[in-house]
Write a protein that holds these residues in place. Structure first.
Motif, PDB file in Angstrom:
ATOM      1  N   ALA A  35      42.412   0.270  32.449  1.00 43.48           N
ATOM      2  CA  ALA A  35      42.048   1.382  31.568  1.00 43.48           C
ATOM      3  C   ALA A  35      41.105   2.335  32.287  1.00 43.48           C
ATOM      4  CB  ALA A  35      41.378   0.838  30.314  1.00 43.48           C
ATOM      5  N   THR A  54      34.389  -1.870  34.036  1.00 43.53           N
ATOM      6  CA  THR A  54      34.146  -0.666  34.828  1.00 43.53           C
ATOM      7  C   THR A  54      32.930  -0.889  35.704  1.00 43.53           C
ATOM      8  OG1 THR A  54      34.817   0.588  32.882  1.00 43.53           O
ATOM      9  CG2 THR A  54      33.727   1.816  34.643  1.00 43.53           C
ATOM     10  N   ALA A 107      36.452   2.211  29.273  1.00 43.57           N
ATOM     11  CA  ALA A 107      37.360   1.993  28.134  1.00 43.57           C
ATOM     12  C   ALA A 107      37.649   0.504  27.932  1.00 43.57           C
ATOM     13  CB  ALA A 107      38.659   2.769  28.335  1.00 43.57           C
ATOM     14  N   GLU A 108      36.630  -0.340  28.130  1.00 43.91           N
ATOM     15  CA  GLU A 108      36.829  -1.786  27.950  1.00 43.91           C
ATOM     16  C   GLU A 108      37.254  -2.138  26.527  1.00 43.91           C
ATOM     17  OE1 GLU A 108      34.194  -0.548  29.434  1.00 43.91           O
ATOM     18  OE2 GLU A 108      34.129  -1.460  31.422  1.00 43.91           O
ATOM     19  N   GLU A 109      36.780  -1.333  25.558  1.00 49.33           N
ATOM     20  CA  GLU A 109      37.163  -1.638  24.176  1.00 49.33           C
ATOM     21  C   GLU A 109      38.675  -1.637  24.026  1.00 49.33           C
ATOM     22  OE1 GLU A 109      34.401   1.319  22.371  1.00 49.33           O
ATOM     23  OE2 GLU A 109      34.264  -0.197  20.788  1.00 49.33           O
ATOM     24  N   LYS A 110      39.290  -0.618  24.645  1.00 48.05           N
ATOM     25  CA  LYS A 110      40.752  -0.510  24.583  1.00 48.05           C
ATOM     26  C   LYS A 110      41.424  -1.691  25.274  1.00 48.05           C
ATOM     27  CE  LYS A 110      41.926   4.281  24.206  1.00 48.05           C
ATOM     28  NZ  LYS A 110      42.049   5.510  24.986  1.00 48.05           N
ATOM     29  N   ASP A 129      47.369   5.621  28.042  1.00 48.05           N
ATOM     30  CA  ASP A 129      46.070   5.019  27.717  1.00 48.05           C
ATOM     31  C   ASP A 129      45.770   3.827  28.612  1.00 48.05           C
ATOM     32  OD1 ASP A 129      45.700   6.692  25.397  1.00 48.05           O
ATOM     33  OD2 ASP A 129      47.271   5.484  24.439  1.00 48.05           O
ATOM     34  N   ARG A 173      29.147  -1.082  34.304  1.00 48.06           N
ATOM     35  CA  ARG A 173      29.031  -1.554  32.926  1.00 48.06           C
ATOM     36  C   ARG A 173      28.052  -2.726  32.817  1.00 48.06           C
ATOM     37  NH1 ARG A 173      29.692   0.542  28.106  1.00 48.06           N
ATOM     38  NH2 ARG A 173      31.943   0.828  27.954  1.00 48.06           N
TER      39      ARG A 173
END
Lengths: 513, 96
Positions: A484, A194, A488-491, A423, A197
Motif C-alpha cells: 500500500a 511504512t 496506509a497500513e489501515e488499508k 489502492d 511508522r
C-alpha cells in the motif's frame, strides 16, 4: 480449544472477562515452547521467570480493577536484534553473544507499557542478513511445516514461533523482506510498516534507511493490535514519522468498499513457481468476489530492485557494523596470541628482507580490530561488509552507490504512478515455497534473488503485508503479498482481514510430533 | 572475474577484517559474481534523476536543547571486553 490455539484477540477477550489469567496463558505458551522448540529452534532465549512475574503483575492489576494496557497480559516474542534492558541481545552473532543492553528499544518499552508479556528472544540470520535463518551463529531454526525446510528469514524464529503456537504475537524486522518472506514460508501474517511508522531506536542497525520493525501474528486482527501498541513518533529516532497513529485494532474490522487492486505484471514473470502463481490468482478471485476491481499495473524498474538493494543495504551495513571493533562491547580476540602472531610475522619479513611487507604490517590496534571482527562475524556478514566497503570506496562510489540511489528514486516513482490507479498492489510474497535447509547456502546470489518481490517496498519506503493464501501439494504454505502507499497500513490490515474472513488458510496449524 | 585477489585483500583491510587465504579465494569468486550482477544498473538511464537517500525525505529534525541524564559511566563500560573503572582499554597505539 486449548489456550495456545487462540488468537491474541480471543485471548484478550477471555482475559478481560476473567475466564483465564495472564499467568495461565503465559504458562501455556511456555509449556508449548518446552515441548515444541526442541524440534523448531525458534528461540535463542526464553525469559520464563520475568515473563511469569510480568503476567502476575498484570493479573493483580486487572483483579484490582486498575487499568491494563492494550496487550493486556498476552505473550509477545521479540526478535533478538531489539535491545532488551538487562537481557542478553545477540543478533544471532558470536560478536554479541554476551551483550547485555543498558536500555530497552522503544518498541520493547512500548510493549512492556502495553502489558505485553515478554516471553523470549527469537532466532534470526546474523545481523538480519539472510533469507533462511541459516546464517544464525547461535542455532538452527526449522520450518514447523516441514522440519527439513528453512523457516525463511531473517525473522525466521519470529515466524516459526507463531506458526508452532509458541507465541501468539511476535516482533520481526524487515530490511528487504525479512518479515514478509518468513511469514509466507511459515503460513503466518507479517506486516512491514511504512518506513518511519515504528521507531527504530534500540534496533541493532543493519541498513538504516531500509530497516523497519513490524508485527507477526496469526491474523490481520492480531497484527493490527500489535502494530497499534508499537507505532508512533519517537524523539529518539529522528526518522520516525511525526504523524498520529491510527487505532489499527479499531479499524481493522471495517471492510473496504470499492477496493481497487493492481497486479504487477513484473511479479508474474520468469522464476515464479506455477503452483504459487495459481494459488495467488485464486486469492485474487477471492477479492473479486468481495467486490474489488482488478487491473494490471507495471513497476518497470522492478527488475533492478535486487541489484539496487544489494548495493544500498551492504553499503549502509559496512558503515553501521564498523562499530564492532572489540573495544566498546562485543567479541575481542585473544590479545596475547594476537601480539605474538604479529611479532612472528614481523620476524619472518625481517628474515626474508621483505621491506614492503614490513611497511604494510598492521599495527597492533588495527590487527586487534581485524582479528576480533574476523572471529566474531560470520561469512554472510563479512561478505556484505566487504561488498559495501567496495561499493563505497574511492573510484566506485559514483558507479555503484550513487547510481543505486538514483535507481531507488525511479523505483519509488513507479510505485507513486501505480498508486494513482490502484489502492493496493497484490501478488506473491516469494517466487516459491520454503526451500530445503542447505539448498542455497553455497550460492549467495541465488539466496538474494528470493527477495525479488519484497525488496522494492523497502527501497520505496511503502508498507507491505504477507498473509497465508494456500498450500503447495507438498503441504508448504504460500504467501500473498499486499502493498500500500506510505502510511496506509489501515488499508493493508483491513484488506487482509477481509480475506481472512472469507478464507481459513490462516487458521491451519502444522502438526508437530 | 571482475575482482582480483589483491582487490579483495585491499577491501578486507579497509573493512577491518582479517581473512584467511581460503576465505580470500572464496570471497574473490563470490564478490566478483555479485559485482557482475549489480553491474546490471549501468543500463538504466539516470540522467537528471536526484539520488534518493531515504525512504521518507525529512529535513532538519532538531532535538530540543535540554540537558538530559546520559548513560552512567559504569553502565556504558559494563559490556567492554577490557576496561578499568574509567576507560576502555586498547592495545598500545604509540611507541610500537
Amino acid at each position: 480449544m486449548s489456550l495456545i490455539q487462540l488468537t491474541a484477540t480471543d485471548l484478550l477477550k477471555k482475559l478481560s472477562a476473567g475466564e483465564v489469567t495472564s499467568v495461565e496463558v503465559t504458562q501455556a505458551f511456555l509449556d508449548q515452547i518446552e515441548s515444541a522448540d526442541k524440534q523448531v529452534g525458534a528461540f535463542l532465549s526464553v525469559t520464563k521467570d520475568s515473563a511469569l512475574e510480568q503476567a502476575a503483575d498484570v493479573d493483580s492489576r486487572r483483579k484490582a480493577g486498575k487499568p491494563v494496557g492494550l496487550l493486556g497480559g498476552v505473550p509477545v516474542a521479540i526478535k533478538d536484534l531489539l535491545c532488551t534492558k538487562g537481557q542478553v541481545t545477540t543478533c544471532a552473532s558470536k560478536m554479541l553473544e554476551n551483550f547485555i543492553p543498558p536500555y530497552d528499544a522503544t518498541v520493547v518499552r512500548k510493549i512492556r507499557e502495553a502489558d505485553g508479556v515478554l516471553i523470549g528472544k527469537t532466532n534470526m540470520d546474523e545481523f538480519a542478513m539472510g533469507g533462511s535463518t541459516e546464517n544464525s551463529a547461535l542455532g538452527k531454526t526449522s520450518n514447523p511445516w516441514n522440519l527439513d525446510c528453512v523457516p525463511g528469514g531473517s525473522s525466521g524464529g519470529a515466524a516459526a514461533c507463531v506458526a508452532a503456537s509458541m507465541a501468539p504475537l511476535s516482533i520481526g524486522t524487515d530490511t528487504g523482506g525479512s518479515i514478509r518472506q518468513p511469514a509466507g514460508f511459515c503460513g503466518v501474517t507479517g506486516l512491514k510498516p511504512t518506513y518511519g511508522r515504528v521507531s527504530r531506536f534500540g534496533l541493532i542497525a543493519f541498513a538504516s534507511s531500509l530497516d523497519q520493525i513490524g508485527p507477526m501474528a496469526r491474523t490481520a486482527e492480531d497484527a493490527a493490535l500489535l502494530l497499534e501498541a508499537i507505532s508512533g513518533h519517537d524523539p529518539m529516532d529522528s526518522t520516525s514519522a511525526n504523524v498520529a497513529s491510527p487505532q489499527f485494532s479499531q479499524t481493522v474490522g471495517k471492510p473496504l468498499e470499492g477496493l481497487r487492486i493492481g497486479l504487477v505484471k513484473e511479479h508474474f514473470g520468469d522464476g515464479l513457481d506455477s503452483e504459487v502463481e495459481a494459488t495467488v490468482r485464486e486469492a485474487v478471485k477471492v477479492y473479486q468476489s468481495l467486490g474489488a476491481t482488478i487491473s494490471d499495473v507495471s513497476l518497470p524498474h522492478n527488475k533492478y530492485a535486487i541489484a539496487t538493494y544489494y548495493i544500498i543495504a551492504p553499503s549502509e551495513a559496512s558503515s553501521n557494523l564498523a562499530r564492532y571493533d572489540g573495544v566498546h562491547y562485543g567479541h575481542r580476540c585473544d590479545e596475547k596470541q594476537m601480539i605474538e602472531q604479529l611479532a612472528a610475522e614481523k620476524k619472518a619479513f625481517e628474515e626474508s628482507g621483505d621491506e614492503e611487507g614490513l611497511r604494510n604490517m598492521d599495527t597492533s590496534l588495527v590487527r586487534m580490530y581485524r582479528q576480533s571482527r574476523a572471529e566474531g562475524l560470520g561469512p554472510e556478514v563479512k561478505r556484505r561488509i566487504m561488498l559495501g566497503t567496495y561499493t563505497l570506496s574511492a573510484g566506485y562510489y559514483d558507479a555503484y552507490y550513487l547510481k543505486a540511489l538514483k535507481v531507488r528514486r525511479l523505483i519509488r516513482q513507479d510505485y507513486d504512478t501505480a498508486f494513482k490507479e490502484v489502492d493496493l498492489i497484490v501478488g506473491p510474497t516469494t517466487p516459491s515455497t520454503a526451500f530445503k535447509t542447505g539448498a542455497k547456502t553455497d550460492d549467495p546470489l541465488s539466496m538474494y534473488l528470493e527477495d525479488l518481490y519484497t525488496v522494492s517496498a523497502n527501497l520505496a519506503g511503502v508498507g507491505g503485508i504477507s498473509i497465508p493464501c494456500g498450500f503447495s501439494t507438498t503441504g508448504m504454505p504460500i504467501g500473498l503479498q499486499l502493498q500500500a502507499p506510505p502510511l496506509a497500513e489501515e488499508k493493508l490490515l483491513q484488506a487482509s482481514h477481509m480475506f481472512q474472513q472469507a478464507t481459513d488458510w490462516h487458521t491451519r496449524r502444522p502438526e508437530l510430533s | 572475474m571482475s575482482l582480483s585477489r589483491e582487490d579483495v585483500e585491499k577491501v578486507s583491510l579497509l573493512s577491518r577484517l582479517k581473512l584467511s587465504e581460503d576465505e580470500l579465494v572464496v570471497m574473490t569468486d563470490q564478490m566478483s559474481r555479485i559485482i557482475d550482477y549489480i553491474d546490471l544498473l549501468s543500463e538504466v538511464n539516470t540522467d537528471d534523476v536526484e539520488p534518493m537517500t531515504h525512504a521518507v525525505e525529512q529535513f532538519n529534525v532538531f532535538a530540543d536543547d535540554v540537558v538530559h541524564q546520559s548513560l552512567p559511566r559504569d553502565e556504558a563500560l559494563a559490556n567492554a571486553p577490557k576496561r578499568d573503572d574509567e576507560c576502555f582499554h586498547v592495545p598500545a597505539v604509540l611507541g610500537d
